[in-house]
Motif scaffolding. Structure first.
Motif, mmCIF file in Angstrom:
data_model
loop_
_atom_site.group_PDB
_atom_site.id
_atom_site.type_symbol
_atom_site.label_atom_id
_atom_site.label_comp_id
_atom_site.label_asym_id
_atom_site.label_seq_id
_atom_site.Cartn_x
_atom_site.Cartn_y
_atom_site.Cartn_z
ATOM 1 N N VAL A 1 0.802 -1.286 -0.018
ATOM 2 C CA VAL A 1 0.149 -0.016 0.130
ATOM 3 C C VAL A 1 1.049 1.133 0.076
ATOM 4 N N MET A 2 2.076 1.238 0.629
ATOM 5 C CA MET A 2 2.751 2.326 0.913
ATOM 6 C C MET A 2 3.459 2.865 -0.499
ATOM 7 N N PHE A 3 3.713 1.839 -1.320
ATOM 8 C CA PHE A 3 4.158 1.973 -2.823
ATOM 9 C C PHE A 3 3.308 2.694 -3.691
ATOM 10 N N ASP A 4 1.964 1.870 -3.756
ATOM 11 C CA ASP A 4 0.905 2.128 -4.623
ATOM 12 C C ASP A 4 0.250 3.455 -4.306
ATOM 13 N N GLN A 5 0.221 4.035 -3.087
ATOM 14 C CA GLN A 5 -0.833 5.104 -2.465
ATOM 15 C C GLN A 5 0.090 5.767 -1.478
#
Length: 285
Positions: free
Chosen positions: A262-266
């Motif tokens: 999640v931290m990479f995508d958003q």
């Protein structure tokens, strides 16, 4: 002859001591303030938290963990995961950490649940990123941890893969864990760099871990940041509701258009939620 035997004994002792000195965890500390313990997911090194640490180190003391066998760290003997969890618990005790906030991604989130369920732990707040208390129950029909063993056809197949086969598998897995192409490459590289036996047997340890009953022992604020891909919001809500039914009080926030990392995508959504949980209102009500 006596000298030969003595040399062999000394070599054996030296090798044993070297094995004993290999730590299950490696921790780097930056920043000042209330302590954060940041635990990455499976195969992922601690420096994956670097963007998060840069946002938080002015307000928090960040204890960033890398697990043995990953990120170029030496492997340890098996069973792997029990040694990891015990080492993390000991680390908090030995460093006299108090009012700790644990932020854990994937396996790191499940480990966070384990730590928070232990009696007398110093954890005051828990942030879980796309993690379940029993990943094995989601992936395996008729899940029974006692039936999972290191010596299995699947594990043996993974151990027997040549470099080309393993790299292709890593590439396929990475594509399902992030929607961002550069991040997929990083994830692939982390998988390839992992110690092969730790990758295989450590994942068996992970699948065997079932924290669902132990959730009853957790009373601190728990916030979950989940991804909507690939199953969609409705399926995600149903899965988390079922697995976390023994946790009396928690909040779940679902990131749209995000896969497992999640931290990479958003990243903007992710940091906004983290800062809200940590800096504004720990219960995030």
């Amino acid at each position: 002859m006596k000298r030969t035997v003595l040399c062999l004994v000394l070599l054996t002792v030296s090798f044993t001591n070297a094995q004993e000195q290999v730590s299950p965890i490696h921790v780097e500390v930056t920043g000042k303030g209330e302590p954060l313990l940041l635990i990455p997911g499976f195969t992922v090194p601690g420096d994956s938290w670097e963007p998060v640490v840069k946002h938080l180190e002015n307000e928090f003391e960040c204890h960033v963990v890398t697990l043995a066998g990953f990120g170029g760290k030496d492997a340890i003997d098996f069973p792997w995961l029990p040694k990891i969890t015990s080492a993390l618990q000991n680390y908090m005790e030995q460093h006299h950490l108090k009012n700790v906030t644990v932020i854990g991604h994937s396996l790191g989130g499940t480990i966070g649940l384990w730590l928070a369920s232990r009696y007398g732990n110093p954890i005051a707040n828990l942030v879980i990123i796309d993690a379940l208390p029993a990943t094995g129950a989601l992936m395996i029909p008729d899940f029974d941890p006692e039936k999972l063993s290191y010596d299995s056809p699947y594990n043996n197949q993974l151990l027997a893969m040549d470099t080309i086969q393993f790299n292709q598998m890593a590439s396929n897995m990475a594509k399902g864990m992030s929607l961002d192409a550069p991040s997929q490459q990083k994830i692939k590289d982390w998988i390839i760099k992992a110690d092969r036996e730790t990758y295989v047997y450590g994942y068996t340890d992970y699948l065997k871990l079932d924290m669902r009953d132990d959730l009853k022992k957790i009373s601190i604020p728990v916030n979950i940041l989940a991804a909507d891909r690939p199953y969609g919001k409705d399926m995600v809500k149903a899965t988390y509701t079922k697995q976390y039914q023994n946790l009396t009080d928690y909040n779940i926030f679902i990131a749209e258009n995000a896969a497992h990392f999640v931290m990479f995508d958003q990243p903007e959504w992710f940091m906004k939620k983290i800062k809200h949980i940590l800096l504004t209102d720990p219960s995030a009500k």
